[in-house]
Design an enzyme around this catalytic site. Sequence first.
Site, PDB file in Angstrom:
ATOM      1  N   CYS A   1     -97.848 -26.480  70.373  1.00  0.00           N
ATOM      2  CA  CYS A   1     -98.099 -27.718  70.633  1.00  0.00           C
ATOM      3  C   CYS A   1     -96.300 -28.552  69.648  1.00  0.00           C
ATOM      4  CB  CYS A   1     -98.681 -28.510  70.282  1.00  0.00           C
ATOM      5  SG  CYS A   1     -98.744 -30.084  71.378  1.00  0.00           S
TER       6      CYS A   1
ATOM      7  N   CYS B   1     -95.284 -28.017  73.969  1.00  0.00           N
ATOM      8  CA  CYS B   1     -95.695 -30.213  74.859  1.00  0.00           C
ATOM      9  C   CYS B   1     -94.584 -31.238  73.918  1.00  0.00           C
ATOM     10  CB  CYS B   1     -97.673 -30.171  74.797  1.00  0.00           C
ATOM     11  SG  CYS B   1     -97.706 -30.150  73.569  1.00  0.00           S
TER      12      CYS B   1
ATOM     13  N   LYS C   1     -91.143 -30.363  74.957  1.00  0.00           N
ATOM     14  CA  LYS C   1     -90.791 -30.505  76.247  1.00  0.00           C
ATOM     15  C   LYS C   1     -90.766 -31.605  76.144  1.00  0.00           C
ATOM     16  CE  LYS C   1     -94.322 -29.447  78.290  1.00  0.00           C
ATOM     17  NZ  LYS C   1     -96.113 -29.282  78.507  1.00  0.00           N
TER      18      LYS C   1
ATOM     19  N   TYR D   1     -97.436 -24.270  84.697  1.00  0.00           N
ATOM     20  CA  TYR D   1     -96.902 -25.159  83.265  1.00  0.00           C
ATOM     21  C   TYR D   1     -95.130 -25.497  83.019  1.00  0.00           C
ATOM     22  CZ  TYR D   1    -101.461 -27.191  82.873  1.00  0.00           C
ATOM     23  OH  TYR D   1    -103.451 -27.483  83.044  1.00  0.00           O
TER      24      TYR D   1
ATOM     25  N   GLU E   1     -92.688 -27.149  84.872  1.00  0.00           N
ATOM     26  CA  GLU E   1     -92.379 -28.760  83.654  1.00  0.00           C
ATOM     27  C   GLU E   1     -90.102 -28.264  83.041  1.00  0.00           C
ATOM     28  OE1 GLU E   1     -95.599 -29.455  81.443  1.00  0.00           O
ATOM     29  OE2 GLU E   1     -94.983 -28.261  80.620  1.00  0.00           O
TER      30      GLU E   1
ATOM     31  N   HIS F   1    -103.753 -55.121  88.934  1.00  0.00           N
ATOM     32  CA  HIS F   1    -102.642 -55.258  89.603  1.00  0.00           C
ATOM     33  C   HIS F   1    -101.834 -56.374  89.789  1.00  0.00           C
ATOM     34  CE1 HIS F   1    -101.877 -56.050  94.508  1.00  0.00           C
ATOM     35  NE2 HIS F   1    -101.027 -56.997  94.018  1.00  0.00           N
TER      36      HIS F   1
ATOM     37  N   GLU G   1    -104.769 -48.805  90.355  1.00  0.00           N
ATOM     38  CA  GLU G   1    -105.692 -49.666  91.307  1.00  0.00           C
ATOM     39  C   GLU G   1    -105.880 -48.552  92.534  1.00  0.00           C
ATOM     40  OE1 GLU G   1    -104.541 -53.365  93.286  1.00  0.00           O
ATOM     41  OE2 GLU G   1    -102.157 -53.035  92.445  1.00  0.00           O
TER      42      GLU G   1
END
Length: 429
Positions: free
Chosen positions: A21, A26, A29, A155, A159, A413, A418
Site C-alpha cells: 500500500c 493505494c 496511486k 480496482y 484506477e 445542506h 445529505e
Amino acid sequence: MAAEFGAKVGIAEEIHLGGTCVNVGCVPKKLFVYGSHFAEEFADAAAYGWGVEKTHFDWTLLRDNKNKEITRLNGIYERLLQDSNVEIFSAHATFLDHHSLTLNSTRVSAEKILIATGSTPFVPPIPGSEHVVTSNDMFYLDRLPERLTVVGGGYIAVEFAGIMNGLGVQTTLVYRGSTFLRGFDQDIRHIIARELKEKGIRLQFNTTITKIEKCRTGLALLSETGATIETDLVLYATGRKPHVQNLGLENTEIQMSAIGAVEVDDSYQTTVPNVFALGDVIDRAQLTPVAIAEGMAFAQRQFNHQQGVVDYSAIPTCVFCQPNIGTVGPTEEEARDTYSQIEIFESSFKPMKHTMTRRNETTYMKLIVDTTTDKLISAHMVGPEAGEIIQGFAVAITAGATKADIDRTIAIHPTTAEEFVTMRDPKSN
C-alpha cells in the site's frame, strides 16, 4: 503491537517498509489520482470565473515528488518500529525449519513466526508477456506513453486507466468480461462504465488477449477474434497472487490452498502450530485495513491474552476511479439472495459543482435495507469523495443502524452526502 505487549520482536523486510500500500499501492496511486484530476479542474475553472488558458504537466516532477513522499513514509514506519524496540532485518527471510529463518547469511530462531509477505501482480503466461508492465512499474515510468492499453477489470485496471487518461495518455481498457469490477453492485458497474467512456477512455469488453508482439509503431495486442490493438505500453492488471516465492516453505509442513495462499484457521495459525500468516498472503480480502485488523487481532490473541477477532461481514472499500466508488455491505444481487425481503433506495443526480460547468458527470447513491428488521445492510455510491462518505455508513452498518435512524438524521445542506438521509421512497421492484 506485539512488542508493546511485551514480546521480543524482529521484522525482516528486503525492500521498503510499509508494504504494498505505501510503496506500490493505494498511497502513491491516490497521489497520482489527485494529479490526474487537475485537467478537469482547470477545464471547470472557467465556469467559476477563473482563466487558466495555459497549463503544463511534468510527469517526472509528479513521479519524483511522489517518491519523496513515499521515502518520508518509509522513515515514519522505521521510527515506529524502532521506538517499539523492534529489531529490523533488511533481508529476505527463508524458512530453514519451523522455528528458524535465514536472513541473508544470518540464522534467526523464534518461538513464533508470522508470515505477512503480501501479494504480487499476476501476469498470465501468454506469448509476449515479457513486453508488459505491472502496476509496480507504473509508479516509476521514465516517461509517459502516448498510448496505453490496460488489460484487466479490477480496482487497479480501472484506477490506472483513469489516472493515465487524466494525464493526457490515450487510454484503452480491455477486459475479457461483459463489464468490469466483478463483485461490485451491477448499477455501480454500469454507471462507472458510462462515466469512463464519457471521459474518453476506450472500453473494449468481451475481449481476450492471446498474444503480444512488437510492431513498427510499438506493441500489438492480438485478441482471440483476430482483432489487433496497437499501443506504446501495455499494463497488465489481471489480479494479484500471494507472495510466497522463495520463502523456503518446502522446508516446513505449512499447507497451501489451491490458489497458492497460505492456509490458516480463525486465529491465523497455519498447519504448523507456531507459524502464523495474515494479510494478502492468506487471500481473504486484499485490503490494507483488513491486514491491519488481522495484525491487531493476532497480537491481541498471542501476546495480550485477548480474543482478537476480525469482522469480515461489512468491509468498506473504495475504488479511486474518476468518479470514485465507495461501497459497504452486499450488492443488491447478493442481498436478494441472502435476505427474504429488502427495499432499495436510490438517487442519481448531477452534483452541485457541475450545475455551473458543462460536465455531465453523475453521482449515484443506493441504500439497501432488510425490511424484516429495518436494518441498513448496504450503502453504495459513485461520486466525488465517495470513500469519505461511505466510511461513515460503514460505522452505521457495523453499529446496526436502521432506516428509521437514517431518516431522522438531519442533513447537512448543501452537500452530496445529505442525499443519503433524504431518500424516502423505495425503488419499485
